[in-house]
Design a protein around this motif. Structure first.
Motif, short mmCIF file in Angstrom:
data_model
loop_
_atom_site.label_atom_id
_atom_site.label_comp_id
_atom_site.label_asym_id
_atom_site.label_seq_id
_atom_site.Cartn_x
_atom_site.Cartn_y
_atom_site.Cartn_z
N ILE A 1 42.99 42.92 36.82
CA ILE A 1 43.03 42.75 38.27
C ILE A 1 41.68 43.20 38.80
N VAL A 2 41.05 42.35 39.62
CA VAL A 2 39.77 42.70 40.23
C VAL A 2 39.95 42.63 41.74
N GLN A 3 39.59 43.71 42.41
CA GLN A 3 39.60 43.74 43.88
C GLN A 3 38.14 43.75 44.33
N SER B 1 39.36 40.56 48.48
CA SER B 1 40.02 39.59 47.60
C SER B 1 40.63 40.27 46.38
N PHE B 2 41.65 39.62 45.86
CA PHE B 2 42.33 40.04 44.64
C PHE B 2 42.20 38.89 43.64
N GLU B 3 41.77 39.20 42.43
CA GLU B 3 41.68 38.20 41.37
C GLU B 3 42.54 38.66 40.19
N ILE B 4 43.15 37.70 39.52
CA ILE B 4 43.94 37.98 38.32
C ILE B 4 43.30 37.20 37.17
N TRP B 5 42.92 37.93 36.12
CA TRP B 5 42.22 37.37 34.96
C TRP B 5 43.01 37.61 33.68
N HIS B 6 42.86 36.69 32.74
CA HIS B 6 43.41 36.88 31.40
C HIS B 6 42.44 36.25 30.41
N GLU B 7 41.96 37.08 29.47
CA GLU B 7 41.07 36.63 28.40
C GLU B 7 39.90 35.80 28.95
N ARG C 1 39.60 34.21 31.75
CA ARG C 1 39.95 33.05 32.58
C ARG C 1 40.56 33.52 33.89
N LEU C 2 39.99 33.05 35.01
CA LEU C 2 40.52 33.38 36.33
C LEU C 2 41.80 32.57 36.55
N LEU C 3 42.92 33.28 36.74
CA LEU C 3 44.21 32.62 36.91
C LEU C 3 44.61 32.46 38.36
N ALA C 4 44.20 33.40 39.21
CA ALA C 4 44.56 33.32 40.63
C ALA C 4 43.60 34.17 41.44
N GLU C 5 43.40 33.76 42.68
CA GLU C 5 42.60 34.53 43.62
C GLU C 5 43.22 34.40 45.00
N GLN C 6 43.27 35.51 45.71
CA GLN C 6 43.75 35.52 47.09
C GLN C 6 42.77 36.31 47.93
#
Length: 178
Positions: free
Chosen positions: A107-109, A158-164, A166-171
């Protein structure tokens, strides 16, 4: 032995579904590990939450993070005036295979360009990241609690959700001055 991967692909295709392939060839599917297809954002905005557990994390703007309980959406929005004590963020579900698998995400803020300047240590923070274990197919929450006046910074958060990688979602949220 070289034909085994080809046979598995053919068998999985003939099986007609991943669930059936998993039942018929569990030893092959387990080796591959969980697969994450996407993240669905369920809702976003302002929430009511009960602080449950706190722990120190000097990388965070406040010097700590806390677990929450009783998370309830108050207003579905991405633009609002920040107020002291407010929780905002996103509720989301990781979609993939198999449901119930535990996966590590990042999770990246990101905070407004001015950053968040903690008066305790005079340190400005522009972004914060942490890794967390989540469960495929089950709702999760990521958010921020505006607990001190110095955190009421207008601008784009902003909030970002990453896995390996790869950016999966951003709000993105716009916190307004008025």
């Amino acid at each position: 032995m070289r034909l085994l991967p080809v046979l598995f692909v053919a068998a999985a295709t003939l099986a007609g579904s991943e669930a059936q392939a998993r039942r018929e060839f569990p030893y092959m599917v387990e080796r591959a590990g969980p697969r994450i297809d996407r993240v669905d954002i369920i809702d976003k905005g302002i929430y009511r939450a009960i602080p449950k557990l706190s722990q120190q994390d000097e990388a965070s703007p406040t010097g700590g993070v806390r677990a929450l309980a009783g998370i309830t959406l108050i207003k579905n929005t991405d633009t609002f005036k920040p107020t002291l004590g407010m929780h905002f963020g996103i509720r989301y579900t990781i979609r993939g295979f198999p449901a119930g698998a535990r996966v590590r995400i990042k999770i990246v803020q990101h905070y407004p360009i001015a950053g968040l300047k903690n008066p305790r240590n005079q340190k400005a923070t522009y972004s914060y990241e942490q890794t967390s274990m989540k469960v495929v197919g089950y709702p999760a929450f990521e958010g921020y609690h505006l607990g001190a006046p110095w955190e009421l910074v207008p601008g784009i958060w902003s909030f970002e959700i990453w896995h390996e990688g790869r950016l999966l979602a951003e709000q993105k949220f716009e916190l307004t001055a008025n």
